[in-house]
Design a protein around this motif. Structure first.
Motif, PDB file in Angstrom:
ATOM      1  N   ALA A 123       0.822  -1.266   0.165  1.00 17.48           N
ATOM      2  CA  ALA A 123      -0.058   0.177  -0.139  1.00 17.48           C
ATOM      3  C   ALA A 123       0.742   1.315   0.041  1.00 17.48           C
ATOM      4  N   ASN A 124       1.905   1.465   0.796  1.00 14.66           N
ATOM      5  CA  ASN A 124       2.705   2.503   0.925  1.00 14.66           C
ATOM      6  C   ASN A 124       3.307   2.648  -0.499  1.00 14.66           C
ATOM      7  N   ASP A 125       3.668   1.482  -1.045  1.00 15.22           N
ATOM      8  CA  ASP A 125       4.278   1.811  -2.605  1.00 15.22           C
ATOM      9  C   ASP A 125       3.616   2.587  -3.526  1.00 15.22           C
ATOM     10  N   ALA A 158      -1.837 -10.847   0.746  1.00 13.26           N
ATOM     11  CA  ALA A 158      -2.914 -10.035   1.092  1.00 13.26           C
ATOM     12  C   ALA A 158      -3.124  -8.851  -0.205  1.00 13.26           C
ATOM     13  N   GLY A 159      -4.256  -8.862  -0.684  1.00 17.97           N
ATOM     14  CA  GLY A 159      -4.375  -7.897  -1.666  1.00 17.97           C
ATOM     15  C   GLY A 159      -4.854  -6.514  -1.410  1.00 17.97           C
ATOM     16  N   MET A 160      -4.406  -5.773  -1.945  1.00 22.72           N
ATOM     17  CA  MET A 160      -4.472  -4.113  -1.680  1.00 22.72           C
ATOM     18  C   MET A 160      -4.776  -3.224  -2.906  1.00 22.72           C
ATOM     19  N   GLY A 173      -3.098  -1.551 -12.674  1.00 22.32           N
ATOM     20  CA  GLY A 173      -2.012  -2.167 -12.669  1.00 22.32           C
ATOM     21  C   GLY A 173      -1.447  -2.382 -11.145  1.00 22.32           C
ATOM     22  N   PHE A 174      -1.603  -1.394 -10.406  1.00 26.54           N
ATOM     23  CA  PHE A 174      -1.309  -1.797  -8.907  1.00 26.54           C
ATOM     24  C   PHE A 174      -2.185  -2.857  -8.417  1.00 26.54           C
ATOM     25  N   ARG A 175      -3.354  -2.653  -8.389  1.00 29.52           N
ATOM     26  CA  ARG A 175      -4.405  -3.628  -8.101  1.00 29.52           C
ATOM     27  C   ARG A 175      -4.224  -4.986  -8.569  1.00 29.52           C
TER      28      ARG A 175
END
Length: 231
Positions: A123-125, A158-160, A173-175
């Motif tokens: 998440a912080n990324d 864990a997905g974020m 893309g992050f998801r």
């Protein structure tokens, strides 16, 4: 609710929630307190003959703003105990953690008697706009390290999700990093750690960022839904 509908119907407050996450995760005093709590948890479980479940993540895992006993890893321990399952939980959450810093720290927490690793980072990324390939590379490296050092361990990823501030291409893309990595490495996947919690004021603390005790209970349910199948 599907991942697609979550994304399209994401409340505006969720964007605020995640945009402030770094600010809330960087408190030095609280970080020290939670580091101490994590050490105490590890020491308390060291004498157990059971297997360990390592929760490795950021402030969401550490239970920022709450007692360590109220963080979702501790709630998972209560569930395990109630079912008579001989597993001991280790909360190795660290506020402000990124995938890069997590990769640097991971080697020190991998012990031989760990049978499950719940990996909660990224998440912080996303909030910092770190290139997606770097996040993906770091998560892959952590998975590789676990598989090399603990070939018997099961990994739960864990997905974020992040708000669309970085643009739709970066956001989607992050998801997608999490389900794609889980499929590639045959990992168990929690689709979205904060399902049913993110963006709901009464389930988050006064900072609008971190789950309350009730919020942590719902996060624990999201985790247990996947972890129960693993165990």
């Amino acid at each position: 609710m599907s991942v697609q509908s979550q994304h399209s119907a994401m409340p505006l407050i969720f964007c605020y929630f995640l945009c402030l996450l770094l600010m809330g995760c960087g408190g030095k005093t609280k970080e020290k307190e939670q580091n101490a709590d994590a050490v105490e948890t590890e020491e308390a479980t060291a004498e157990s003959n059971g297997k360990k479940i390592l929760f490795f993540g950021d402030s969401l895992t550490a239970g920022y703003g709450l007692e360590v006993a109220d963080a979702f890893p501790a709630l998972i321990q209560e569930k395990l105990d109630s079912l008579g399952l001989d597993y001991q939980v280790v909360n190795a959450g660290l506020s402000g953690e990124t995938t890069a810093s997590g990769l640097n720290r991971m080697e020190w927490v991998l012990e031989d008697d760990i049978s499950v690793v719940v990996l909660e980072l990224g998440a912080n990324d996303g909030l910092r706009g770190i290139p997606l390939e770097e996040t993906r590379k770091n998560l892959q490296a952590m998975v590789d390290m676990i598989q090399e050092k603990l070939p018997q361990a099961t990994i739960v990823l864990a997905g974020m999700q992040i708000p669309p501030n970085m643009g739709p291409e970066y956001t989607s893309g992050f998801r997608d990093i999490f389900p794609e990595l889980a499929e590639k490495e045959n990992l168990a996947l929690i689709p979205f750690l904060l399902e049913g919690v993110a963006g709901i004021p009464e389930l988050n603390q006064g900072d609008g960022i971190h789950p309350t005790q009730k919020g942590q209970q719902l996060v624990a349910e999201n985790v247990w839904e996947v972890l129960a199948e693993v165990l």
